[in-house]
Structures are given as structure tokens and as C-alpha cells.
Design a protein around this motif. Structure first.
Motif, PDB file in Angstrom:
ATOM      1  N   VAL A  57      30.248 -18.239 -38.214  1.00 45.43           N
ATOM      2  CA  VAL A  57      29.503 -19.252 -38.073  1.00 45.43           C
ATOM      3  C   VAL A  57      29.865 -20.024 -36.637  1.00 45.43           C
ATOM      4  O   VAL A  57      28.984 -20.985 -35.916  1.00 45.43           O
ATOM      5  N   ASP A  58      31.256 -20.093 -36.295  1.00 47.83           N
ATOM      6  CA  ASP A  58      31.906 -20.876 -35.258  1.00 47.83           C
ATOM      7  C   ASP A  58      31.304 -20.162 -33.687  1.00 47.83           C
ATOM      8  O   ASP A  58      30.823 -21.017 -33.177  1.00 47.83           O
ATOM      9  N   LYS A  59      31.084 -18.896 -33.898  1.00 45.48           N
ATOM     10  CA  LYS A  59      30.382 -18.294 -32.767  1.00 45.48           C
ATOM     11  C   LYS A  59      28.956 -18.828 -32.655  1.00 45.48           C
ATOM     12  O   LYS A  59      28.654 -19.008 -31.318  1.00 45.48           O
ATOM     13  N   ALA A  60      28.311 -18.823 -33.746  1.00 43.58           N
ATOM     14  CA  ALA A  60      26.897 -19.070 -33.659  1.00 43.58           C
ATOM     15  C   ALA A  60      26.842 -20.534 -33.066  1.00 43.58           C
ATOM     16  O   ALA A  60      25.740 -20.876 -32.347  1.00 43.58           O
ATOM     17  N   LYS A  61      27.596 -21.444 -33.631  1.00 44.11           N
ATOM     18  CA  LYS A  61      27.649 -22.838 -33.112  1.00 44.11           C
ATOM     19  C   LYS A  61      27.696 -22.863 -31.302  1.00 44.11           C
ATOM     20  O   LYS A  61      27.120 -23.891 -31.066  1.00 44.11           O
ATOM     21  N   SER A  62      28.657 -22.093 -31.242  1.00 43.20           N
ATOM     22  CA  SER A  62      29.201 -22.113 -29.701  1.00 43.20           C
ATOM     23  C   SER A  62      27.912 -21.643 -28.679  1.00 43.20           C
ATOM     24  O   SER A  62      27.832 -22.161 -27.571  1.00 43.20           O
ATOM     25  N   LEU A  63      26.840 -21.063 -29.431  1.00 49.27           N
ATOM     26  CA  LEU A  63      25.615 -20.333 -28.635  1.00 49.27           C
ATOM     27  C   LEU A  63      24.724 -21.555 -28.332  1.00 49.27           C
ATOM     28  O   LEU A  63      24.008 -21.441 -27.232  1.00 49.27           O
ATOM     29  N   GLY A  64      24.584 -22.412 -29.256  1.00 54.66           N
ATOM     30  CA  GLY A  64      23.850 -23.621 -28.865  1.00 54.66           C
ATOM     31  C   GLY A  64      22.266 -23.251 -29.549  1.00 54.66           C
ATOM     32  O   GLY A  64      22.212 -22.255 -30.174  1.00 54.66           O
ATOM     33  N   ASP A  65      21.534 -24.041 -29.220  1.00 55.68           N
ATOM     34  CA  ASP A  65      19.963 -24.005 -29.760  1.00 55.68           C
ATOM     35  C   ASP A  65      19.266 -22.614 -28.695  1.00 55.68           C
ATOM     36  O   ASP A  65      18.104 -22.230 -29.193  1.00 55.68           O
ATOM     37  N   GLN A  66      19.570 -22.432 -27.576  1.00 51.96           N
ATOM     38  CA  GLN A  66      18.844 -21.621 -26.639  1.00 51.96           C
ATOM     39  C   GLN A  66      19.615 -20.691 -26.013  1.00 51.96           C
ATOM     40  O   GLN A  66      19.884 -20.621 -24.861  1.00 51.96           O
ATOM     41  N   PRO A  67      20.343 -19.757 -26.966  1.00 47.86           N
ATOM     42  CA  PRO A  67      21.200 -18.649 -26.410  1.00 47.86           C
ATOM     43  C   PRO A  67      20.467 -17.575 -25.329  1.00 47.86           C
ATOM     44  O   PRO A  67      19.394 -17.379 -25.568  1.00 47.86           O
ATOM     45  N   SER A  68      20.846 -17.022 -24.287  1.00 43.82           N
ATOM     46  CA  SER A  68      20.417 -16.009 -23.501  1.00 43.82           C
ATOM     47  C   SER A  68      20.487 -14.799 -24.494  1.00 43.82           C
ATOM     48  O   SER A  68      20.896 -14.454 -25.296  1.00 43.82           O
ATOM     49  N   MET A  69      19.508 -13.871 -24.035  1.00 42.75           N
ATOM     50  CA  MET A  69      19.482 -12.566 -24.739  1.00 42.75           C
ATOM     51  C   MET A  69      20.640 -11.945 -24.547  1.00 42.75           C
ATOM     52  O   MET A  69      20.970 -11.041 -25.722  1.00 42.75           O
ATOM     53  N   GLU A  70      21.172 -11.893 -23.531  1.00 44.75           N
ATOM     54  CA  GLU A  70      22.619 -11.171 -23.545  1.00 44.75           C
ATOM     55  C   GLU A  70      23.584 -11.664 -24.571  1.00 44.75           C
ATOM     56  O   GLU A  70      24.217 -10.934 -25.284  1.00 44.75           O
ATOM     57  N   GLU A  71      23.692 -13.057 -24.729  1.00 39.59           N
ATOM     58  CA  GLU A  71      24.549 -13.812 -25.950  1.00 39.59           C
ATOM     59  C   GLU A  71      23.873 -13.514 -27.199  1.00 39.59           C
ATOM     60  O   GLU A  71      24.860 -13.090 -28.182  1.00 39.59           O
ATOM     61  N   PHE A  72      22.565 -13.284 -27.023  1.00 36.45           N
ATOM     62  CA  PHE A  72      22.242 -12.984 -28.563  1.00 36.45           C
ATOM     63  C   PHE A  72      22.479 -11.703 -29.030  1.00 36.45           C
ATOM     64  O   PHE A  72      23.039 -11.417 -30.177  1.00 36.45           O
ATOM     65  N   TYR A  73      22.361 -10.708 -28.108  1.00 32.42           N
ATOM     66  CA  TYR A  73      22.600  -9.192 -28.681  1.00 32.42           C
ATOM     67  C   TYR A  73      24.282  -9.156 -28.572  1.00 32.42           C
ATOM     68  O   TYR A  73      24.466  -8.330 -29.424  1.00 32.42           O
ATOM     69  N   MET A  74      24.955  -9.848 -27.938  1.00 32.81           N
ATOM     70  CA  MET A  74      26.494  -9.893 -28.122  1.00 32.81           C
ATOM     71  C   MET A  74      26.856 -10.379 -29.740  1.00 32.81           C
ATOM     72  O   MET A  74      27.691  -9.774 -30.389  1.00 32.81           O
ATOM     73  N   PHE A  75      26.154 -11.531 -30.194  1.00 32.36           N
ATOM     74  CA  PHE A  75      26.553 -12.089 -31.213  1.00 32.36           C
ATOM     75  C   PHE A  75      26.192 -11.054 -32.350  1.00 32.36           C
ATOM     76  O   PHE A  75      26.628 -10.844 -33.410  1.00 32.36           O
ATOM     77  N   ARG A  76      24.511 -10.332 -32.422  1.00 32.10           N
ATOM     78  CA  ARG A  76      24.098  -9.413 -33.100  1.00 32.10           C
ATOM     79  C   ARG A  76      25.280  -8.239 -33.284  1.00 32.10           C
ATOM     80  O   ARG A  76      25.530  -7.869 -34.413  1.00 32.10           O
TER      81      ARG A  76
END
Length: 431
Positions: free
Chosen positions: A401-420
Motif C-alpha cells: 500500500v505504501d509503495k502504491a501511494k508513492s507512485l501517485g495517480d499517473q505512474p510510468s509504465m516502468e514503475e507500474f511493471y516494477m510494482f506488479r
């Protein structure tokens, strides 16, 4: 019988700087109310203090003869202590007084029982087979014995040994452990056995005498179908995962208190006193302001009591001829003026919400889980604690949850794949 595993699970949650147990539901402790309601020990009175005079074995033999009615052998003594066996043998030689007994003989027999109860049960130390003789001179005037606050002294001793045993280098405990165990049975539903039949107490409290204190309800036959006994891992897990409805904040209703004999409620005016309590060299502090829900009042964030955090390291060893009343002179005024230090608060009309300021503060300053969080509990042998696995899961969820909050509303595709990838990896650890 004392369940040592249950006692250990409570000691693990004891905090010596606050004299409270830290549970998931908040702080809780044994108070003067518990001592008086459960066992009828007087809490309002003079502190149990005295002088540690240097006495020879001959001096103690004379005192025992005069106050107890027998002269122990020299080998029955160990410095200022008497063997339990010597007192028991004397009491068994004449279990009942004859009709010709004088008042002095009656007083001596009464002192034998009171001395055994005080030194051998409610204020017992780790020596086990010896009774501390320092309490005996306090029993000389039978008319003055009831003027002492034996209840607060009992609680001070129990606090003292809980503080000592909570240290990592300790492996033993003393004090009135029966009080501690029954306190836990009264309040923590996941620790108590089921009562299947009450035992007959008519021979213990015969007609013409007041009925017994509230603890006599546990003089019964038990079943452990829904709980355990003598298994530390299970007790620890039960406390780690305890919910609000499994802790009874007010086991003594107004109706129950009114139904008890007078000696179980005569000191109710000071049940909520915030003051030091004493037993010879022992000085502890009674802090009901940290557990106001036990009195049906609203719990606020408590203020610290300025007290030595290493108080439990002090004792009377190597302190002969010490006047403990003078030694504790800085703390005695609190007790002598105790009615000025009664804790007050609004009536608590509903359970605390999760976002209550007190609970937010409490979760920040404590440790909720004693067991070691595990990654793969299914690989363990024997009993597998649930609470530690849940705690591990919650930690991973919080990190995601903390990581998701740090990404904000418009994460980059690279950030999205890293989070996944992070979610996938963390999920494998807890499945």
C-alpha cells in the motif's frame, strides 16, 4: 495449580516502566480493586514497612516462642528466615485448639496461620522453602494487624517480581501468582478454563462467618476443551491474536460488588489512587490512570509518573538496621495523602474506535505481537501460531500500500511493471 506457561505469556507482555501488560486491546493491569475484590485483602491502611534489625538466632527463637507458641531448632533458621517445614510441623502437632485454650494460645495459633499466608503465599519470594521472619513482629498486636494495607503490599511484591522476571536474564518469578492467574481468568476469555462444577466451600467458610471473596468462584472443577494449559506457544498466540471482545474490561459489575462481603469493598474509595505502594524495601507505583477502562471510565493518553525505571534492582540485601519508613520518605507523602491522588475521567459509554487518539498513541509506542513473525508457517512442525502469520501478511500488505501511494495517480509504465513484480514477489512469500 499455577500454570507456569500462562504466567510466562503474561510476563512477556509486562512493562516495568508502566506496571501494565501491553495487549493488542491496550494496557491492562492488576489494581487495588482486583486485590480487594478477588481476595478481600485490605488496601486502605498503613503501609507495610519496618526496621530491618540485626537479630541472632536466639532472638528469633524467643520471638517465635512468644508470638507463635513454639521454639524452632537453630538448624531451622537461615539468617532471617524460617523453614516452612518447621512451621508446618508445629501446626500439625496441634491442628485444633482445645476448649481449655487461653486467649494467648488462640492469638498464637492465629499468628501461625497469618504468618504462613503472608510470608508463604501472598508475599512469597524465590527462596521457596523459607519464610521471611521480618513480617512476624508486625503480627504482635493482633488488634493492629488489620490496620495495615496488606493488599497494597501484596500488589507491590507482585509488581516487583513481574518487573524483575520481565528482564531477559531472569528465569524465575515469585509473588502472589494465584492472584495473577485468577486475574487473567477473570478478564481474558481465551486463557480461562471452563467451570464444569463448583466445589463445596461450606467447610472453608462455615455458617456464622462472612462468605468468601470473589476468587472462590474459581474453586471448582475445570475443563480445558476450548482452551489449553501448560503450553506457552498456544498462550502466546492467543494473546498475540486477542480481539476486543476477548478481553473483559469490567468483570465486576456494581451488582456483583454490592453482593460481596464488606471486607471485599471497604477500600473502594482508593481503588483508583495514583500513588506509590510499599512492602518493606519494595516501592512500586500504582497507575490506574493507564487502565481507566477497567473502572468503566474513558481512557486518555496517560502522563508519565516520575519514577526510577531501574527500581526493581534495589533490595534489602546488605542493608541491615535500615528503617524503611525513612528510606522511602520521598514517596510516603503520596500514600499518606492518597485521597488527593484519585484518578477521575468521564464515563466510558462505548468501546474505543480503532482511530481513537489513545489507541493510535498506544500502537505507536508498543509491540503488539510477541511471537516471531514467520514467512512460511506451514513448514513448521507441531503447533503453528496463526497470529504471527497474520502479522507477516499485514506487514507485506502495508508495504505494498505504501509503495502504491508513492507512485501517485499517473505512474510510468516502468514503475507500474516494477510494482506488479513487487506484488508478485511479496505474494509468493505469504501464500
Amino acid at each position: 495449580m499455577i500454570d507456569r506457561s500462562l504466567i510466562t505469556s503474561l510476563v512477556e507482555r509486562w512493562r516495568p516502566e508502566t506496571h501494565t501488560f501491553h495487549f493488542r486491546t491496550g494496557e491492562a493491569t492488576i489494581t487495588l480493586q482486583d486485590v480487594e475484590v478477588l481476595y478481600g485483602l485490605p488496601v486502605n491502611g498503613h503501609p507495610v514497612l519496618g526496621n530491618k534489625l540485626i537479630r541472632t538466632i536466639g532472638d528469633w527463637q524467643n520471638i517465635c516462642q512468644r508470638l507463635l507458641g513454639f521454639t524452632p531448632c537453630p538448624q531451622d533458621f537461615n539468617h532471617n528466615s524460617l523453614k516452612v517445614f518447621a512451621l508446618n510441623a508445629h501446626m500439625l502437632r496441634q491442628p485444633q485448639l482445645t476448649d481449655m485454650a487461653t486467649q494467648d494460645m488462640v492469638n498464637q495459633k492465629a499468628r501461625c496461620y497469618m504468618f504462613w499466608m503472608i510470608a508463604g503465599m501472598i508475599m512469597v519470594d524465590t527462596s521457596g522453602s523459607f519464610l521471611k521472619l521480618m513480617y512476624l513482629p508486625m503480627l504482635e498486636d493482633v488488634n493492629a494487624i488489620g490496620s495495615y494495607s496488606w493488599g497494597s503490599a501484596t500488589l507491590a511484591c507482585l509488581y516487583h517480581f513481574l518487573c524483575k522476571s520481565s528482564q531477559s536474564n531472569q528465569n524465575e518469578i515469585a509473588g502472589f501468582l494465584t492472584l495473577l492467574q485468577i486475574w487473567a481468568w477473570e478478564r481474558v476469555t481465551v486463557l480461562r478454563p471452563q467451570v464444569i462444577a463448583q466445589r463445596d466451600i461450606r467447610n472453608i467458610f462455615p455458617a456464622g462467618l462472612p462468605k468468601g471473596p470473589h476468587a472462590t468462584r474459581w474453586f471448582a472443577r475445570f475443563s480445558w476443551t476450548d482452551t489449553t494449559k501448560h503450553v506457552l506457544k498456544v498462550f502466546r498466540d492467543a494473546l498475540d491474536s486477542m480481539t476486543e471482545d476477548q478481553f473483559i474490561w469490567e468483570p465486576y459489575s456494581d451488582e456483583l460488588i454490592e453482593s460481596l462481603p464488606d471486607y471485599c469493598r471497604i477500600g473502594r474509595d482508593i481503588w483508583r489512587v495514583r500513588a506509590p505502594i510499599f512492602c518493606w524495601d519494595v516501592v512500586e507505583v500504582h497507575l490506574p490512570d493507564r487502565v481507566m477502562r477497567q473502572f468503566g471510565l474513558k481512557q486518555m493518553i496517560p502522563t508519565p509518573f516520575l519514577f526510577d525505571s531501574t527500581h526493581f534492582h534495589h533490595d534489602r540485601r546488605g542493608r541491615p538496621n535500615t528503617n524503611w519508613e525513612l528510606e522511602h520518605a520521598q514517596w510516603l507523602p503520596f500514600w499518606n495523602q492518597r485521597l488527593q491522588y484519585i484518578c477521575e475521567a468521564p464515563i466510558n459509554r462505548e468501546p474505543l474506535r480503532y482511530d481513537d487518539p489513545y489507541l493510535i498513541w498506544f500502537r505507536r509506542i508498543t509491540r503488539l505481537v510477541i511471537g516471531n513473525p514467520t514467512l512460511r508457517p506451514q513448514q513448521q512442525q507441531g503447533y503453528v501460531p496463526n497470529s504471527t502469520a497474520y502479522e507477516t501478511m499485514v506487514r507485506y500488505i502495508h508495504s505494498m500500500v505504501d509503495k502504491a501511494k508513492s507512485l501517485g495517480d499517473q505512474p510510468s509504465m516502468e514503475e507500474f511493471y516494477m510494482f506488479r513484480a513487487m506484488v508478485r514477489n511479496e505474494g509468493r512469500k505469504i501464500v
